[in-house]
Design a protein around this motif. Structure first.
Motif, PDB file in Angstrom:
ATOM      1  N   GLU A   1      97.530  37.717  31.580  1.00  0.00           N
ATOM      2  CA  GLU A   1      97.783  37.849  33.027  1.00  0.00           C
ATOM      3  C   GLU A   1      97.306  36.604  33.775  1.00  0.00           C
ATOM      4  O   GLU A   1      97.970  36.119  34.686  1.00  0.00           O
ATOM      5  N   ALA A   2      96.150  36.104  33.397  1.00  0.00           N
ATOM      6  CA  ALA A   2      95.547  34.997  34.152  1.00  0.00           C
ATOM      7  C   ALA A   2      96.092  33.628  33.742  1.00  0.00           C
ATOM      8  O   ALA A   2      96.195  32.719  34.574  1.00  0.00           O
ATOM      9  N   PHE A   3      96.403  33.461  32.462  1.00  0.00           N
ATOM     10  CA  PHE A   3      96.738  32.112  31.963  1.00  0.00           C
ATOM     11  C   PHE A   3      98.131  32.014  31.347  1.00  0.00           C
ATOM     12  O   PHE A   3      98.548  30.929  30.960  1.00  0.00           O
TER      13      PHE A   3
ATOM     14  N   TYR B   1     100.273  27.978  27.576  1.00  0.00           N
ATOM     15  CA  TYR B   1      99.112  27.358  28.234  1.00  0.00           C
ATOM     16  C   TYR B   1      98.661  26.133  27.435  1.00  0.00           C
ATOM     17  O   TYR B   1      98.373  25.079  28.005  1.00  0.00           O
TER      18      TYR B   1
ATOM     19  N   PHE C   1      98.413  20.952  27.546  1.00  0.00           N
ATOM     20  CA  PHE C   1      97.353  20.006  27.171  1.00  0.00           C
ATOM     21  C   PHE C   1      97.811  19.058  26.057  1.00  0.00           C
ATOM     22  O   PHE C   1      97.028  18.244  25.580  1.00  0.00           O
TER      23      PHE C   1
END
Lengths: 114, 166
Positions: free
Chosen positions: B46-48, B54, B58
Motif C-alpha cells: 500500500e505504501a510503496f 519500487y 533505484f
C-alpha cells in the motif's frame, strides 16, 4: 477540486521543495514529513513517493540522516537540513514565489466570469 | 514482523540486488520501508507499491564488466556441469572422458565451480540493517554451503541416472 487530488505534475514539481521546507522547520522523520504535507493540504504522499525524494535531497547534500531507536518500534531515520539545503530552500522559495506570481498573472481569476 | 512485511523484505532485497544496488543502499531502502509501515500501519505494498516496481526506481546502469563477468560465469558453470556429468558416467561405466580418467574430469568439474562461487560471493555481499548492524541477508558461509550442496545434488542425481542406464 478536493485538496487531495492535485494534478500529479504540480505535486512532482513542488514536492522536493516542500519536503525540504518540512525538514528545515525541524529535524524530523519520513512519516512526520508525510503528515506535515497532508496537514498543509497537499494530500496523501505515499512512502514510495516520499523516500526517493528524501534520498535525492540527501544525495544532493541538502539533508543528512541518522537512525535512532524508536519507542518500541524498529527505529526511525531522522533527517536534518544542511547549510547548503537551507540556502537552496531560500533561493528556490524566492524563485518559486516569483514563478507562481507570474503564472497567476496569466490565469483568469477563479471568480471572474468567463 | 508481519508476513506481509517479511515477504516484501525478501522480494525487495532480491529485486534491489538484481539491479546491482550497493549493499549499504539496500539496507537503507529496506529499513526505510519497514520503519515507515510500522508507523503508518499500512502494508508495504500500500505504501510503496510492488517491491519490483519500487526497486526499479533505484536501478543504475549495469557496467559492461559485470555483464561480461556474468556471461563468463554461466559458461564456466555449464562446463562444470558437463564435466561432472561425464565424470560420474565415466566412473560408473569405468570409461575415460575425452582421454582423461573419469576422476580427473570430476575433479576438474568441481574446480570449475569455484569461480562461479566466488562471483556469487562478490555479487551477494551481505546487507546490514542500518538500525541494528545485524545482517539482513545470509552470510558468505550460507552461499558456499548452498552452492556446494547444489553441486553435490547434481552429482548424486547424475550418478543415479548413470547407475540406472549404464
Amino acid at each position: 477540486m478536493p485538496d487531495d487530488n492535485w494534478p500529479g505534475e504540480w505535486l512532482r514539481a513542488v514536492l522536493p521543495l516542500c519536503v525540504l521546507a518540512a525538514v528545515a522547520a525541524e529535524e524530523t522523520y519520513g512519516y512526520a514529513v508525510a503528515q506535515r504535507l497532508q496537514a498543509a493540504g497537499l494530500g496523501t504522499v505515499k512512502g514510495g513517493t516520499l523516500y526517493p525524494v528524501l534520498n535525492r535531497l540527501e544525495e544532493e547534500g541538502f539533508l543528512t540522516s541518522s537512525w535512532r531507536e524508536g519507542a518500541g518500534g524498529p527505529g526511525r531515520k531522522y533527517f536534518t537540513v544542511t547549510a547548503a539545503g537551507a540556502e537552496h530552500l531560500a533561493d528556490r522559495t524566492s524563485a518559486w514565489q516569483s514563478f507562481t506570481e507570474r503564472a497567476e498573472g496569466l490565469l483568469p481569476s477563479a471568480r471572474s466570469p468567463r | 514482523m508481519s508476513t506481509d512485511t517479511a515477504t516484501y523484505r525478501r522480494d525487495l532485497l532480491r529485486a534491489l540486488r538484481s539491479h546491482h544496488v550497493a549493499p549499504d543502499r539496500i539496507g537503507e531502502i529496506v529499513a526505510e520501508v519497514e520503519s515507515h509501515v510500522a508507523e503508518t500501519g499500512e502494508t508495504p505494498v500500500e505504501a510503496f507499491g510492488p517491491a519490483r516496481e519500487y526497486a526499479a526506481g533505484f536501478a543504475g546502469p549495469r557496467p559492461l564488466g559485470a555483464r561480461l563477468a556474468g556471461v563468463w560465469l554461466v559458461v564456466l558453470g555449464a562446463a562444470c556441469g558437463w564435466l561432472i556429468a561425464n565424470g560420474v558416467f565415466g566412473l560408473v561405466a569405468d570409461e575415460r572422458v575425452h582421454g582423461m580418467p573419469a576422476g580427473v574430469a570430476l575433479a576438474l568439474g568441481a574446480l570449475l565451480w569455484v569461480p562461479p562461487m566466488i562471483g556469487q560471493l562478490r555479487r551477494q555481499l551481505p546487507v546490514a540493517d542500518p538500525r541494528t548492524g545485524r545482517r539482513m541477508t545470509p552470510g558468505p558461509a550460507a552461499v558456499v554451503v548452498s552452492m556446494t550442496v547444489f553441486l553435490a545434488l547434481l552429482a548424486a542425481a547424475t550418478w543415479l541416472v548413470a547407475v540406472l542406464t549404464v
